[in-house]
Enzyme design. Structure first.
Site: not given
Ligand code: AMP
Ligand code: TRP
Length: 330
Positions: A116, A198, A201
């Site tokens: 970031k 990965k 969004k």
């Molecule tokens: P975030 O959108 O980064 O706030 O992620 C929220 C939750 O979703 C966290 O537990 C992340 O580890 C999980 N997460 C986000 N992106 C992925 C992905 N591509 N695959 C698996 N888990 C994800």
């Protein structure tokens, strides 16, 4: 898979816009499964969301969107405590206290911070740097045993464990040492346009499936997903792009891997993609219907969050009180 029971569970997601299939398969699906036989806290981490540039008009909407998504996915407020981080002031207060036990070197090593920070150097700030300490506070306040998250969060959970151990050593046994709880097969769902990144969004629209995507959009996105050129459809012999599609398929189907391979092996990538789009649409449809219903009643959503905050506050303020006492602040 044998589900844990009798444990305390905590996890959270930032209210920063739409949630995608990675969030669902990496995190929320496990949250729902864990709420039955454990004590579960699921948080909307708005104070984490403000560590990057954000729109203050949209944030309250995103908080309610996230709450509605949690409930539509199956979190039941009579089983889980669902709340907003900023409604429980103990989170930021404990983060300050834990910050005094966190070496700068450890924070500088955090991958998410480095990524970031690289993206938006001018906007980088202390909050972004201290982000993992606030996450540690989220977890430790509830004495969580397990933290169901995707693979990208394991480094933050390791840091949380280190902070908790350091506190216990210095001030006496106070915190449960938490563990990350990763889903089998879906802890890292990859981007549909780049199997080495990965699903996220912040990437191209076509690289992720939002939980609110219409069936047509889902079909289009899956159709345009990259695949390797070899036609083989196999959990072990296909390349990473096709394996990713198969893993998503597996997560939504009741079938074993051999049965999936058998079913999809004859039609090449086209059949795999059509079947995958069908199964995603079939599973997201009930979630989307519930979401529309829940999201249209903001008063009811706010009531759920207020009740969650009251319960969370009770637990969190007790831990905070204990911590302050141990640190000589009481
Ligand atoms: P975030 O959108 O980064 O706030 O992620 C929220 C939750 O979703 C966290 O537990 C992340 O580890 C999980 N997460 C986000 N992106 C992925 C992905 N591509 N695959 C698996 N888990 C994800
Ligand atoms: N950092 C997590 C993410 O980006 C969100 C988060 C904040 C979290 N606090 C948490 C996850 C506590 C688990 C437990 O996904």
């Amino acid at each position: 898979m044998n589900l844990p029971s009798g444990q305390t569970i905590l996890s959270g997601i930032q209210p920063s816009g739409v949630l995608h299939l990675g969030n669902y398969l990496g995190a929320i699906k496990q949250w729902v499964a864990l709420q039955d036989n454990n004590t579960a806290y699921y948080c909307i981490v708005d104070e984490h969301a403000i560590t990057v540039p954000y729109d203050k008009e949209k944030l309250p909407e995103y908080i309610l969107d996230t709450a509605a998504t949690y409930l539509a996915a199956g979190l039941d407020p009579t089983k889980s405590t669902v709340f907003v981080q900023s409604h429980v002031p103990a989170h930021t207060e404990l983060a300050w206290l834990l910050g005094t036990l966190t070496p700068l070197g450890e924070l500088k090593r955090m991958t998410q911070f480095k990524e970031k920070e690289n993206k938006q150097q001018a906007e980088s700030n202390l909050g972004l740097f201290a982000y993992p300490v606030l996450q540690a506070a989220d977890i430790l306040l509830y004495q969580a045993d397990l933290v169901p998250v995707g693979e990208d969060q394991t480094q933050h959970i390791e840091l949380t464990r280190d902070i908790a151990k350091r506190f216990n050593n210095k001030f006496g046994e106070s915190f449960t040492i938490p563990k990350a709880y990763l889903p089998e097969g879906t802890s890292r769902i990859m981007s549909l346009s780049d199997p080495t990144a990965k699903m996220s969004k912040s990437d191209l629209d076509k690289s992720y499936i939002a939980l609110t995507d219409e069936p047509d959009a889902i079909r289009q996105k899956i159709k345009s997903a990259v695949t390797e050129t070899e036609p083989v459809i196999s959990f072990t012999k296909s390349g990473p792009a096709v394996q990713n599609l198969l893993q998503i398929y597996e997560a939504f189907s009741q079938l074993s891997r051999p049965a999936i391979e058998e079913k999809l092996s004859t039609g090449g990538h086209q059949k795999l993609k059509e079947s995958l789009a069908d199964i995603i649409i079939e599973h997201l449809q009930p979630l989307q219907e519930k979401y529309a219903d829940l999201r249209s009643d903001e008063t009811a959503l706010k009531k759920v969050l207020a009740a969650g905050a009251a319960k969370a506050n009770e637990v969190a303020s007790k831990t905070l009180h204990l911590v302050k006492e141990k640190m000589g602040l009481a």
